[in-house]
Design a protein around this motif. Structure first.
Motif, mmCIF file in Angstrom:
data_model
loop_
_atom_site.group_PDB
_atom_site.id
_atom_site.type_symbol
_atom_site.label_atom_id
_atom_site.label_comp_id
_atom_site.label_asym_id
_atom_site.label_seq_id
_atom_site.Cartn_x
_atom_site.Cartn_y
_atom_site.Cartn_z
ATOM 1 N N ASP A 37 0.831 -1.199 0.000
ATOM 2 C CA ASP A 37 0.000 0.000 0.000
ATOM 3 C C ASP A 37 0.877 1.264 0.000
ATOM 4 O OD1 ASP A 37 1.001 0.178 2.551
ATOM 5 O OD2 ASP A 37 -0.924 -0.068 3.568
ATOM 6 N N ALA A 38 0.268 2.413 0.250
ATOM 7 C CA ALA A 38 0.980 3.682 0.153
ATOM 8 C C ALA A 38 1.698 4.066 1.446
ATOM 9 C CB ALA A 38 0.009 4.789 -0.253
ATOM 10 N N ASP A 39 1.586 3.216 2.473
ATOM 11 C CA ASP A 39 2.313 3.461 3.730
ATOM 12 C C ASP A 39 3.472 2.468 3.805
ATOM 13 O OD1 ASP A 39 3.319 3.872 6.222
ATOM 14 O OD2 ASP A 39 1.410 3.638 7.288
ATOM 15 N N SER A 58 3.712 13.819 -1.473
ATOM 16 C CA SER A 58 2.464 13.840 -2.232
ATOM 17 C C SER A 58 2.626 14.756 -3.432
ATOM 18 C CB SER A 58 1.306 14.315 -1.349
ATOM 19 O OG SER A 58 1.548 15.638 -0.912
ATOM 20 N N MET A 73 -1.760 5.358 -11.860
ATOM 21 C CA MET A 73 -1.217 4.618 -10.716
ATOM 22 C C MET A 73 0.237 5.046 -10.532
ATOM 23 S SD MET A 73 -0.803 0.554 -10.003
ATOM 24 C CE MET A 73 0.637 0.299 -11.015
ATOM 25 N N GLU A 75 3.807 4.200 -8.540
ATOM 26 C CA GLU A 75 4.591 3.235 -7.763
ATOM 27 C C GLU A 75 5.867 3.928 -7.287
ATOM 28 O OE1 GLU A 75 4.827 -0.916 -9.818
ATOM 29 O OE2 GLU A 75 4.938 0.628 -11.354
ATOM 30 N N ARG A 105 2.429 1.294 -3.888
ATOM 31 C CA ARG A 105 1.709 1.837 -5.048
ATOM 32 C C ARG A 105 0.389 2.427 -4.599
ATOM 33 N NH1 ARG A 105 -0.148 -3.345 -8.638
ATOM 34 N NH2 ARG A 105 2.093 -3.453 -9.016
ATOM 35 N N THR A 106 -0.094 3.360 -5.382
ATOM 36 C CA THR A 106 -1.385 3.973 -5.069
ATOM 37 C C THR A 106 -1.990 4.554 -6.345
ATOM 38 O OG1 THR A 106 -2.509 5.490 -3.549
ATOM 39 C CG2 THR A 106 -0.469 6.282 -4.526
ATOM 40 N N GLN A 107 -3.299 4.678 -6.343
ATOM 41 C CA GLN A 107 -4.000 5.350 -7.441
ATOM 42 C C GLN A 107 -4.149 6.820 -7.093
ATOM 43 O OE1 GLN A 107 -4.519 2.260 -9.868
ATOM 44 N NE2 GLN A 107 -5.778 4.047 -10.321
ATOM 45 N N ASP A 109 -6.236 10.159 -6.612
ATOM 46 C CA ASP A 109 -7.639 10.325 -6.221
ATOM 47 C C ASP A 109 -8.375 11.172 -7.258
ATOM 48 O OD1 ASP A 109 -6.981 12.978 -5.762
ATOM 49 O OD2 ASP A 109 -6.965 12.801 -3.573
ATOM 50 N N TYR A 114 -1.719 12.007 -5.472
ATOM 51 C CA TYR A 114 -1.248 10.770 -4.832
ATOM 52 C C TYR A 114 -0.562 11.157 -3.526
ATOM 53 C CZ TYR A 114 3.526 12.055 -5.956
ATOM 54 O OH TYR A 114 4.721 12.726 -5.996
ATOM 55 N N PHE A 116 2.175 9.289 -0.401
ATOM 56 C CA PHE A 116 2.867 8.155 0.225
ATOM 57 C C PHE A 116 3.381 8.570 1.590
ATOM 58 C CE2 PHE A 116 3.437 7.054 -4.282
ATOM 59 C CZ PHE A 116 3.080 5.710 -4.270
#
Ligand SMILES: [Fe+2]
Length: 198
Positions: A37-39, A58, A73, A75, A105-107, A109, A114, A116
């Protein structure tokens, strides 16, 4: 003597500088962690959190006209606080910090943003501190690049960073960290907007 200069067109003056692409390097994951995940500071099943200075990074994914790129996405991957990557060919692999996720990774919003939670990158032999980024925007474009930290002395001699010959393009991948005490005690924060060549 008068020197004629090209007059910038409206289109040229209204576009954003494209984020330069850079090498993926040798340590993109060969298998993805269960927790991706993003953490990156917390790993599922691990009691201890990652060693290192927590950093909130971010930004937005934009096209050259400044429009948000929907559905992108993002990464990231980086070494741990001791300079070790979570990768079978990385030196020192057995000493990798199991409290650090190493990859996330994250999408983006609905506002194209994004975020992290990771650690401030550190140097390892031959490289100034950096975080690897990959952005995939299905049907739109993709980018592989690296993000650096302002005022790191090794930035001046890092081969990958300085392979970006254009000064402004190079500056666009160097981020300044600030205190993020309002988000998390002792943490840092930084903003990195990514502009795709689309
Ligand atoms: Fe690297």
């Amino acid at each position: 003597m008068l020197v004629s200069r090209p007059v910038p067109t409206l289109a040229a003056s209204s576009t954003l500088p494209i984020t330069p692409g850079q090498t993926e390097g040798p340590f993109y994951p060969v298998s993805f962690p269960t927790d991706m995940d993003a953490d990156l500071v917390r790993v599922q099943g691990q009691k201890a959190q990652a060693v290192g200075l927590v950093a909130h990074i971010s930004g937005r994914v934009l096209d050259r006209c400044g429009s948000l790129v929907a559905g992108a996405m993002v990464e990231i991957w980086q070494c741990d606080a001791h300079g070790i990557y979570n990768h079978p060919r990385a030196p020192g692999q057995k000493r990798f910090d199991t409290g650090f996720q190493g990859y996330g990774r994250t999408q983006v919003d609905a506002t194209g943003r994004y975020a992290f939670r990771t650690i401030r990158p550190v140097a390892y032999p031959g490289r100034t501190p950096h975080i690897h980024f990959k952005v995939h925007a299905p049907g739109v474009g993709r980018l592989t690049t690296q993000l650096y930290v302002a005022d790191e002395p090794q930035n001046a001699t890092d081969g990958v960073l300085n392979a970006i010959r254009d000064r402004d393009a190079r500056a666009s991948v160097i981020m300044r960290f600030e205190d993020a005490g309002e988000i998390e005690a002792g943490a840092l924060k930084g903003t990195f907007d990514i502009v795709l060549d689309v």
